[in-house]
Design an enzyme around this catalytic site. Structure first.
Site, PDB file in Angstrom:
ATOM      1  N   HIS A   1      -3.825  -5.248  -0.426  1.00 13.48           N
ATOM      2  CA  HIS A   1      -3.506  -5.786   0.895  1.00 13.48           C
ATOM      3  C   HIS A   1      -3.531  -7.308   0.900  1.00 13.48           C
ATOM      4  O   HIS A   1      -4.589  -7.916   1.089  1.00 13.48           O
ATOM      5  CB  HIS A   1      -4.484  -5.247   1.939  1.00 13.48           C
ATOM      6  CG  HIS A   1      -4.232  -3.835   2.323  1.00 13.48           C
ATOM      7  ND1 HIS A   1      -3.465  -3.482   3.412  1.00 13.48           N
ATOM      8  CD2 HIS A   1      -4.610  -2.679   1.740  1.00 13.48           C
ATOM      9  CE1 HIS A   1      -3.392  -2.165   3.492  1.00 13.48           C
ATOM     10  NE2 HIS A   1      -4.076  -1.655   2.492  1.00 13.48           N
TER      11      HIS A   1
ATOM     12  N   GLU B   1      -2.541  -9.201   3.191  1.00 12.16           N
ATOM     13  CA  GLU B   1      -2.893  -9.680   4.531  1.00 12.16           C
ATOM     14  C   GLU B   1      -4.385  -9.633   4.784  1.00 12.16           C
ATOM     15  O   GLU B   1      -4.869 -10.159   5.792  1.00 12.16           O
ATOM     16  CB  GLU B   1      -2.159  -8.862   5.603  1.00 12.16           C
ATOM     17  CG  GLU B   1      -2.826  -7.560   6.001  1.00 12.16           C
ATOM     18  CD  GLU B   1      -2.751  -6.460   4.949  1.00 12.16           C
ATOM     19  OE1 GLU B   1      -3.433  -5.431   5.118  1.00 12.16           O
ATOM     20  OE2 GLU B   1      -2.011  -6.624   3.960  1.00 12.16           O
TER      21      GLU B   1
ATOM     22  N   CYS C   1       0.826  -1.209   0.000  1.00 10.18           N
ATOM     23  CA  CYS C   1       0.000   0.000   0.000  1.00 10.18           C
ATOM     24  C   CYS C   1       0.864   1.264   0.000  1.00 10.18           C
ATOM     25  O   CYS C   1       1.497   1.565  -1.005  1.00 10.18           O
ATOM     26  CB  CYS C   1      -0.978  -0.038   1.167  1.00 10.18           C
ATOM     27  SG  CYS C   1      -2.367   1.111   0.974  1.00 10.18           S
TER      28      CYS C   1
END
Length: 360
Positions: free
Chosen positions: A333, A335, A249
């Protein structure tokens, strides 16, 4: 629940009337929208939302409550940081009744604990159309007539507000990952810890160039990447070294700026769980979770770098990588938390490079 009148006032003069819930106060910030159907506890605690008034387009919010604060490995189990980072919340319909196996309190009470104003009764999909047409803009949630000054958070160094103020160590694994905290989501740390690593978390402006570690990680974070001058300066020196570097990001944007490329502000950003990206040069498409308002200008990338992923909705950059050295980053993202996990494998790719470099 007592219904206190409130309104959302946009900087273009438009206003939307509703009712206050949460903290009974007024606030100003940048108005942005997220189209995800679930995940408000994770989103509200994501430091990347610092200074923003978040509009949720899904019509029913609050029906599964908010989890209790439970710690695992020194981190809250169900949140992405230790506090709520949004400035305010805008929704269509608030559910006072909530039910979920790990719910410990209502959304309204949680917002009240953290002094976060919120407004319900807004046509959030009509509001989203306004933002899409006119672009993200500043706004105010005004409760019971209480006025506040206009605030443009992008003119501030928001990363300095959300980054750790001290060096923190997690785990005791074989790979030492130096994590530059630009507003890190805790699920990133969780992903590293379950992969046999030691995570050394340092402040955004920490000079890491002389430290001993096996791999460098640049986290997500809020605001304009060009405000992170110290991070860019330190990263410029590191990118000439073959030690692996991975960014997510804001980390993606800083990688580009450190390499000499440029970034720009998107019209209304990408904030959702369903952003499709294409791996450049392939037919491999992935569904990703995203939360950002700035992007890399791919045309300004130097010859040593290449575009790695591309957004299939608007063609903007979603990742870059060095043509020779093990340096790469993504705008989305991997994650998740919340969102799809299609790209979690990127943590394994990074640690594979770390293992090759370290010889362990």
């Amino acid at each position: 629940m007592t219904r206190i009148p409130a309104k959302l006032l946009l900087s273009n003069g438009m206003s939307f009337s509703g009712y206050s819930f949460g903290h009974t106060g007024s606030v100003s910030g940048e108005v942005v929208f997220n189209t995800a159907m679930t995940g408000y506890p994770e989103s509200l605690t994501d430091p990347s939302y610092r200074g923003q008034i978040l509009v949720l387009t899904y019509p029913l919010i609050g029906n599964y409550g908010v989890p209790d604060t439970i710690s695992e490995a020194g981190l809250p189990a169900f949140f992405e940081s230790d506090q709520i980072h949004i400035s305010g919340l805008v929704i269509s319909s608030y559910s006072e009744q909530y039910s979920h196996w790990n719910a410990g309190r209502s959304l309204a009470s949680w917002l009240g604990e953290h002094s976060i104003p919120a407004i319900e009764g807004i046509d959030t999909r009509a509001l989203t159309q306004v933002i899409r047409e006119h672009g993200a803009m500043t706004g105010k949630i005004i409760v019971d007539g209480e006025e506040v000054n206009w605030r443009n958070p992008n003119s501030e160094n928001l990363v300095a507000e959300v980054s750790t103020k001290e060096v923190i160590r997690y785990g005791n694994g074989r790979y030492r990952i130096l994590l530059v905290d630009l507003g890190v989501k805790y699920n990133i740390i969780r992903h590293f810890l379950k992969r046999d690593t030691t995570v050394i978390r340092v402040p955004w402006d920490y000079d890491f160039t002389g430290l001993e570690y096996d791999g460098l990680f640049l986290s997500n974070g809020p605001g304009d990447p060009k405000k992170c001058e110290a991070t860019i300066r330190h990263l410029q020196r590191q990118l000439t070294h073959p030690k692996p570097v991975f960014g997510i990001c804001l980390g993606n944007q800083l990688m580009a700026l450190a390499s000499g490329a440029d970034t720009f502000k998107l019209r209304y950003g990408h904030r959702s769980h369903n952003q499709p990206v294409l791996q450049a040069g392939t037919n491999k498409a992935l569904v990703t979770s995203q939360n950002h308002g700035f992007a890399i200008d791919s045309k300004t990338l130097g010859s040593e770098w290449e575009e790695w992923f591309i957004n299939l909705n608007d063609g903007t950059n979603e990742g870059i990588r060095h043509r020779e050295l093990p340096h790469f980053s993504v705008q989305f993202h991997p994650e998740a938390s919340s969102g799809p996990t299609d790209t979690e494998y990127l943590f394994d790719e990074f640690l594979s490079e770390v293992g090759r470099f370290s010889g362990r």
